[in-house]
Design a protein around this motif. Structure first.
Motif, PDB file in Angstrom:
ATOM      1  N   SER A 195     -13.705 -34.885 -19.220  1.00 11.09           N
ATOM      2  CA  SER A 195     -13.020 -36.119 -19.582  1.00 11.09           C
ATOM      3  C   SER A 195     -13.702 -36.760 -20.786  1.00 11.09           C
ATOM      4  O   SER A 195     -14.925 -36.880 -20.829  1.00 11.09           O
ATOM      5  CB  SER A 195     -13.046 -37.081 -18.392  1.00 11.09           C
ATOM      6  OG  SER A 195     -12.489 -38.329 -18.747  1.00 11.09           O
ATOM      7  N   ASN A 218      -5.043 -32.594 -13.831  1.00 11.39           N
ATOM      8  CA  ASN A 218      -5.901 -33.767 -14.043  1.00 11.39           C
ATOM      9  C   ASN A 218      -5.257 -34.662 -15.101  1.00 11.39           C
ATOM     10  O   ASN A 218      -5.860 -34.995 -16.131  1.00 11.39           O
ATOM     11  CB  ASN A 218      -7.312 -33.344 -14.453  1.00 11.39           C
ATOM     12  CG  ASN A 218      -8.296 -34.503 -14.443  1.00 11.39           C
ATOM     13  OD1 ASN A 218      -7.967 -35.625 -14.057  1.00 11.39           O
ATOM     14  ND2 ASN A 218      -9.507 -34.234 -14.895  1.00 11.39           N
ATOM     15  N   LEU A 272      -4.588 -37.741 -15.502  1.00  7.29           N
ATOM     16  CA  LEU A 272      -5.211 -38.998 -15.914  1.00  7.29           C
ATOM     17  C   LEU A 272      -6.602 -38.805 -16.514  1.00  7.29           C
ATOM     18  O   LEU A 272      -7.309 -39.778 -16.770  1.00  7.29           O
ATOM     19  CB  LEU A 272      -5.271 -39.961 -14.721  1.00  7.29           C
ATOM     20  CG  LEU A 272      -3.923 -40.289 -14.069  1.00  7.29           C
ATOM     21  CD1 LEU A 272      -4.113 -41.280 -12.929  1.00  7.29           C
ATOM     22  CD2 LEU A 272      -2.946 -40.837 -15.099  1.00  7.29           C
ATOM     23  N   ASP A 273      -6.996 -37.543 -16.706  1.00 11.93           N
ATOM     24  CA  ASP A 273      -8.277 -37.210 -17.342  1.00 11.93           C
ATOM     25  C   ASP A 273      -9.461 -37.845 -16.609  1.00 11.93           C
ATOM     26  O   ASP A 273     -10.330 -38.485 -17.216  1.00 11.93           O
ATOM     27  CB  ASP A 273      -8.257 -37.647 -18.812  1.00 11.93           C
ATOM     28  CG  ASP A 273      -9.304 -36.928 -19.647  1.00 11.93           C
ATOM     29  OD1 ASP A 273      -9.666 -35.785 -19.290  1.00 11.93           O
ATOM     30  OD2 ASP A 273      -9.775 -37.503 -20.644  1.00 11.93           O
ATOM     31  N   GLN A 274      -9.490 -37.649 -15.289  1.00 13.19           N
ATOM     32  CA  GLN A 274     -10.546 -38.220 -14.466  1.00 13.19           C
ATOM     33  C   GLN A 274     -11.869 -37.475 -14.670  1.00 13.19           C
ATOM     34  O   GLN A 274     -11.897 -36.244 -14.800  1.00 13.19           O
ATOM     35  CB  GLN A 274     -10.162 -38.137 -12.986  1.00 13.19           C
ATOM     36  CG  GLN A 274      -8.951 -38.968 -12.608  1.00 13.19           C
ATOM     37  CD  GLN A 274      -9.251 -40.456 -12.644  1.00 13.19           C
ATOM     38  OE1 GLN A 274     -10.255 -40.907 -12.111  1.00 13.19           O
ATOM     39  NE2 GLN A 274      -8.377 -41.219 -13.283  1.00 13.19           N
ATOM     40  N   SER A 275     -12.971 -38.228 -14.654  1.00 18.75           N
ATOM     41  CA  SER A 275     -14.313 -37.633 -14.602  1.00 18.75           C
ATOM     42  C   SER A 275     -14.688 -37.473 -13.134  1.00 18.75           C
ATOM     43  O   SER A 275     -14.676 -38.459 -12.390  1.00 18.75           O
ATOM     44  CB  SER A 275     -15.333 -38.530 -15.305  1.00 18.75           C
ATOM     45  OG  SER A 275     -15.090 -38.593 -16.683  1.00 18.75           O
ATOM     46  N   TYR A 276     -14.995 -36.252 -12.717  1.00 14.52           N
ATOM     47  CA  TYR A 276     -15.339 -36.052 -11.309  1.00 14.52           C
ATOM     48  C   TYR A 276     -16.265 -34.852 -11.167  1.00 14.52           C
ATOM     49  O   TYR A 276     -16.332 -33.975 -12.026  1.00 14.52           O
ATOM     50  CB  TYR A 276     -14.081 -35.853 -10.460  1.00 14.52           C
ATOM     51  CG  TYR A 276     -13.356 -34.544 -10.678  1.00 14.52           C
ATOM     52  CD1 TYR A 276     -13.520 -33.465  -9.797  1.00 14.52           C
ATOM     53  CD2 TYR A 276     -12.500 -34.367 -11.765  1.00 14.52           C
ATOM     54  CE1 TYR A 276     -12.853 -32.264  -9.997  1.00 14.52           C
ATOM     55  CE2 TYR A 276     -11.826 -33.179 -11.969  1.00 14.52           C
ATOM     56  CZ  TYR A 276     -12.008 -32.133 -11.091  1.00 14.52           C
ATOM     57  OH  TYR A 276     -11.353 -30.937 -11.281  1.00 14.52           O
ATOM     58  N   ARG A 334      -8.463 -33.278 -18.578  1.00 13.79           N
ATOM     59  CA  ARG A 334      -7.021 -33.045 -18.631  1.00 13.79           C
ATOM     60  C   ARG A 334      -6.722 -31.687 -19.270  1.00 13.79           C
ATOM     61  O   ARG A 334      -7.319 -31.311 -20.277  1.00 13.79           O
ATOM     62  CB  ARG A 334      -6.351 -34.155 -19.424  1.00 13.79           C
ATOM     63  CG  ARG A 334      -4.830 -34.022 -19.490  1.00 13.79           C
ATOM     64  CD  ARG A 334      -4.214 -35.014 -20.454  1.00 13.79           C
ATOM     65  NE  ARG A 334      -4.437 -36.383 -20.009  1.00 13.79           N
ATOM     66  CZ  ARG A 334      -5.150 -37.267 -20.676  1.00 13.79           C
ATOM     67  NH1 ARG A 334      -5.741 -36.927 -21.817  1.00 13.79           N
ATOM     68  NH2 ARG A 334      -5.299 -38.492 -20.215  1.00 13.79           N
ATOM     69  N   LEU A 370      -6.899 -36.773  -8.112  1.00 17.69           N
ATOM     70  CA  LEU A 370      -6.311 -36.069  -9.250  1.00 17.69           C
ATOM     71  C   LEU A 370      -4.796 -36.024  -9.110  1.00 17.69           C
ATOM     72  O   LEU A 370      -4.263 -35.949  -7.995  1.00 17.69           O
ATOM     73  CB  LEU A 370      -6.840 -34.632  -9.346  1.00 17.69           C
ATOM     74  CG  LEU A 370      -8.355 -34.435  -9.458  1.00 17.69           C
ATOM     75  CD1 LEU A 370      -8.685 -32.947  -9.397  1.00 17.69           C
ATOM     76  CD2 LEU A 370      -8.895 -35.045 -10.744  1.00 17.69           C
ATOM     77  N   TYR A 412     -12.910 -38.584  -5.344  1.00 25.84           N
ATOM     78  CA  TYR A 412     -12.083 -38.650  -6.547  1.00 25.84           C
ATOM     79  C   TYR A 412     -10.634 -38.355  -6.194  1.00 25.84           C
ATOM     80  O   TYR A 412     -10.314 -37.864  -5.101  1.00 25.84           O
ATOM     81  CB  TYR A 412     -12.572 -37.669  -7.615  1.00 25.84           C
ATOM     82  CG  TYR A 412     -12.611 -36.220  -7.179  1.00 25.84           C
ATOM     83  CD1 TYR A 412     -11.495 -35.390  -7.328  1.00 25.84           C
ATOM     84  CD2 TYR A 412     -13.761 -35.672  -6.610  1.00 25.84           C
ATOM     85  CE1 TYR A 412     -11.528 -34.065  -6.937  1.00 25.84           C
ATOM     86  CE2 TYR A 412     -13.804 -34.344  -6.226  1.00 25.84           C
ATOM     87  CZ  TYR A 412     -12.693 -33.545  -6.386  1.00 25.84           C
ATOM     88  OH  TYR A 412     -12.732 -32.241  -5.993  1.00 25.84           O
TER      89      TYR A 412
END
Length: 752
Positions: A289, A720, A722-726, A742, A696, A694
């Motif tokens: 992300s 992904n 929403l371009d989550q950092s996880y 993403r 997604l 998290y």
């Protein structure tokens, strides 16, 4: 008795049961496939004439033909994406053309799994939990690796060390407790030995994937304590195509600039069938992300498969050869320096397969199957900076399985019995070798029976297996380890019961004990493993693992709806686990604890130990079709692993997960959205860090275009979104980086 004698015995047994082919009058079988709702023709439907193993596909007008078919009674099986499989009986000569009506449905009630189900029992009457990924489900979920493809199916997660090394985790079991098969035989690589070893196969190869969750040593032996994943391919063709056909796939992904090109070709003439495929896949370092790249996470792979089969009236016999090559990096922490820099693996595997199946044997034995494979696997661990080879690994495998189906006893008891053998030679060479070499030899005899007292079904069986490991003397980390021979003898058994409360609702239970012999890594490691940046210490006094597993479930299959929920409990005696010792191995000796180790800085030390353990949990999946083509799928799973010897948590246990997927699909277009939720994992083992939860969101859409006898399929995926950092709790990279950000993926498939 060695493996060569075993193979000779198996082959001789096949010859004894062969019989001659009878000459009969022949006629063409023609037919048409239409949609049940509006009678429109369905192009691209796969048609199989079961008894003769002949395959065909419908043209643009829904028509199909089988040429020169002998007089007699036959079974036609029609399967198509988004429709229920249709099975019909016909008699040749025909009085009129065959007409098949197919019902559009999100659930296929007649698709049979073969893994753990040698009698091809109706799925609703199986006493264990199974999973089948095929057709549109496989098309939507397909990824570059087997693990990624299966991730987020009920009870299945993945452990990984970068995008090229994902491996399935079933109910908290992984590595040497989950057995990977290809067409019913072991895959013959080292992917189950370490987090940095990838599976020797590409995600574009499977025609379908079957998973058996829970203990499965009865039919598959050691290493199947947690379950079995069976990759079903068409390397050795199971039917004769009536025309030259195949497909070409072009695919690209944005998160790592990955591309795939592959081609599958099929041809048949008289009773001979041929198959060939080729693929190439390349990917750069993946982006997290925000757009930052994870250093040394790139990969490239290519391979091909060639197969041929002969289909007489008595069965099928075939051969295949395949080759797989891959280079991939092991991601590194860019903030840390030292060692020899980034490592990449150069992997190759060559494989020969043989298949012989005899059906309709008119004796106590009604059919016979012999499968055999020889595999030559190698990989090198190489410094990206200097180009020096730190370690060379090799694994040569020969395995064979000979099984017999017998005539029913008292018209109620059907079953199969067989023999199985395995011979492996494992080598590891180089200055950074962290285990000695080893030779493995295993033989087994087994049986499996099913009693039909409709609505009650009872399935039971047993297996006796001998395992032998020969470990020569070796010098590891300047320490001499003497020669060691280990012998293990095991008996496993299971009994399962299915009771149909109604035509659609059934309850089932299964009790099974399974076993696993320790590996050479667990017995004899004593060195730095550069690819994982750890110092591993084995234990030569390890005993074999024994697992007693209990499953209880409720299953509903009704029209276009299905649901299954089950609870399970596994009690493992002598559970082998790798844990962080809280010590470090420095460049120079000193400190406390073991000689040469300290408790402050250096490479972390991991030790193999044993304990009494338990793994238990719950999982479920429900799919409901509200109206034609519109369905909702809900999946959840939870597992807990406990070290009962010291009342602590087992390491690397998946957290609670939940997903909901909304899909709309017709014959020519489809689309869906999936929301995945993963809870935090704070029930960790000593010296194991917790991870946060998290969520997604994934999207997918596609359509099919028919032009004459050709089909064009376009697929678009957004992962992904929403371009989550996880961070994934089972990822070896969670200490220093995130999972991929993403990703957009576009694929085109041309079918001819």
């Amino acid at each position: 008795m060695n493996s060569k004698i075993f193979f000779i015995i198996c082959t001789f047994s096949v010859v004894l049961f062969s019989n001659k082919i009878l000459t009969q009058t022949r006629q063409n079988v023609t037919g048409r496939v239409i949609d049940f709702h509006d009678s429109s023709p369905l192009p691209g439907v796969n048609i199989l004439l079961v008894e003769l193993r002949l395959g065909a596909a419908t043209d643009g007008k829904g028509n199909f033909i089988f040429k020169n078919i002998p007089d007699g009674n036959y079974t036609i099986r029609a399967s198509f994406v988004g429709h229920q499989t249709v099975v019909e009986k016909i008699t040749v000569p025909l009085e009129k053309d065959v007409e098949i009506e197919m019902i559009e449905s999100a659930i296929d009630l007649k698709e049979i799994t073969v893994t753990g189900n040698p009698l091809e029992t109706d799925p609703k009457n199986i006493a264990q939990t199974t999973l089948l990924l095929s057709k549109l489900d496989l098309q939507v979920k397909r990824k570059s690796t087997l693990g990624e493809t299966l991730n987020f199916q009920p009870g299945i997660s993945i452990r990984s060390n970068g995008t090229a090394t994902s491996y399935p985790v079933i109910r908290g079991f992984s590595n040497n407790r989950v057995l990977i098969l290809e067409d019913g035989l072991r895959i013959g690589d080292l992917s189950n030995a370490s987090d940095d070893h990838g599976i020797s196969g590409d995600g574009s190869t499977p025609e379908k994937i079957e998973v058996l969750r829970g203990p499965a040593s009865l039919l598959y032996g050691s290493n199947a304590i947690g379950g079995v994943v069976n990759i079903i391919t068409d390397i050795i063709p199971q039917s004769v195509p009536q025309f030259f056909d195949g497909s070409i796939i072009i695919e690209g992904s944005s998160v790592n600039n990955e591309y795939l090109g592959s081609a599958h070709l099929n041809y048949g003439i008289d009773k001979l069938s041929f198959h060939g495929n080729y693929f190439r896949r390349d990917g750069n370092d993946y982006k997290i992300s925000g757009g930052s790249k994870v250093l040394n996470s790139d990969f490239k792979s290519d391979g091909y498969q060639l197969g041929a089969a002969f289909h007489p009236t008595w069965g099928v016999t075939g051969l295949s050869f395949s080759e797989f090559n891959s280079e991939y990096g092991i991601p590194v922490n860019q903030s840390e320096e030292g060692g020899e820099g980034p490592i990449y693996l150069d992997m190759s595997k060559k494989q020969f397969r043989f298949l012989n199946e005899l059906s309709s044997i008119k004796s106590f034995i009604k059919s016979l199957s012999l499968k055999a494979v020889y595999q030559d696997y190698k990989h090198k661990e190489i410094s990206r900076t200097t180009g020096e080879v730190g370690t060379n690994f090799g694994l040569k495998t020969f395995s064979a399985d000979l099984s017999f189906k017998h005539e029913p006893f008292f018209n109620k008891l059907n079953g199969v019995f067989g023999l199985w053998g395995l011979n492996q030679s494992y080598t590891v060479e180089g200055e950074e070798a962290f285990t000695p070499n080893a030779d493995y030899l295993a033989f087994a005899a087994y049986f499996y029976e099913q009693a039909d007292f409709n609505p009650l079904y009872i399935q039971f069986g047993a297996r006796y297996e001998m395992n032998k490991s020969d470990i020569p003397s070796a010098i590891l980390s300047d320490s001499l380890f003497q020669e060691k021979n280990k012998n293990y003898q095991s008996f496993s058994g299971s009994i399962g019961i299915v009771y149909n409360l109604t035509e659609q609702l059934s309850i089932y239970g299964n009790i099974a004990n399974a076993f696993r012999a320790p590996t050479v890594e667990e017995l004899s490691s004593f060195a730095i493993h550069e690819a994982t940046l750890s110092f591993d210490i084995g234990n030569r006094n390890l005993l074999q693992e024994n697992n007693l597993g209990f499953d209880l479930g409720l299953r509903l299959i009704k029209g276009n709806h299905s649901a299954e929920i089950n609870v399970y409990y596994n009690s493992i005696k002598n559970f082998i686990y790798r844990s962080n010792a809280g010590l470090f191995y420095p460049e120079e000796e000193g400190g406390s604890g073991f000689p040469g180790f300290n408790d402050s800085s250096g490479i972390p030390v991991f030790i193999y130990s044993q304990a009494e353990a338990s793994l238990y949990g719950v999982e479920g999946k429900a799919r409901y079709e509200f109206f034609r083509g519109f369905s909702t799928t809900v999946i959840f799973d939870y597992v807990r692993g406990k070290n009962e010897s010291n009342d602590t948590n087992l390491p690397q246990m998946p957290p609670l997960r939940f997903s909901i997927e909304q899909r709309y699909a017709t014959d020519y277009y489809w689309g869906g959205i999936q929301w995945k939720l993963v809870s935090e994992q704070d029930k960790t083992a000593p010296n194991e860090e917790p991870t946060k939860g998290y969520g997604l969101i994934d999207l997918y859409a596609g359509f099919k275009l028919i032009t004459g006898r050709f089909a064009h399929i376009f697929d678009l995926k957004a992962e992904n979104l929403l371009d989550q950092s996880y961070k994934d709790h089972l990822s070896a990279l969670k200490e220093f980086t995130f999972m991929p950000g993403r990703n957009f993926e576009l694929a085109y498939k041309f079918i001819f």
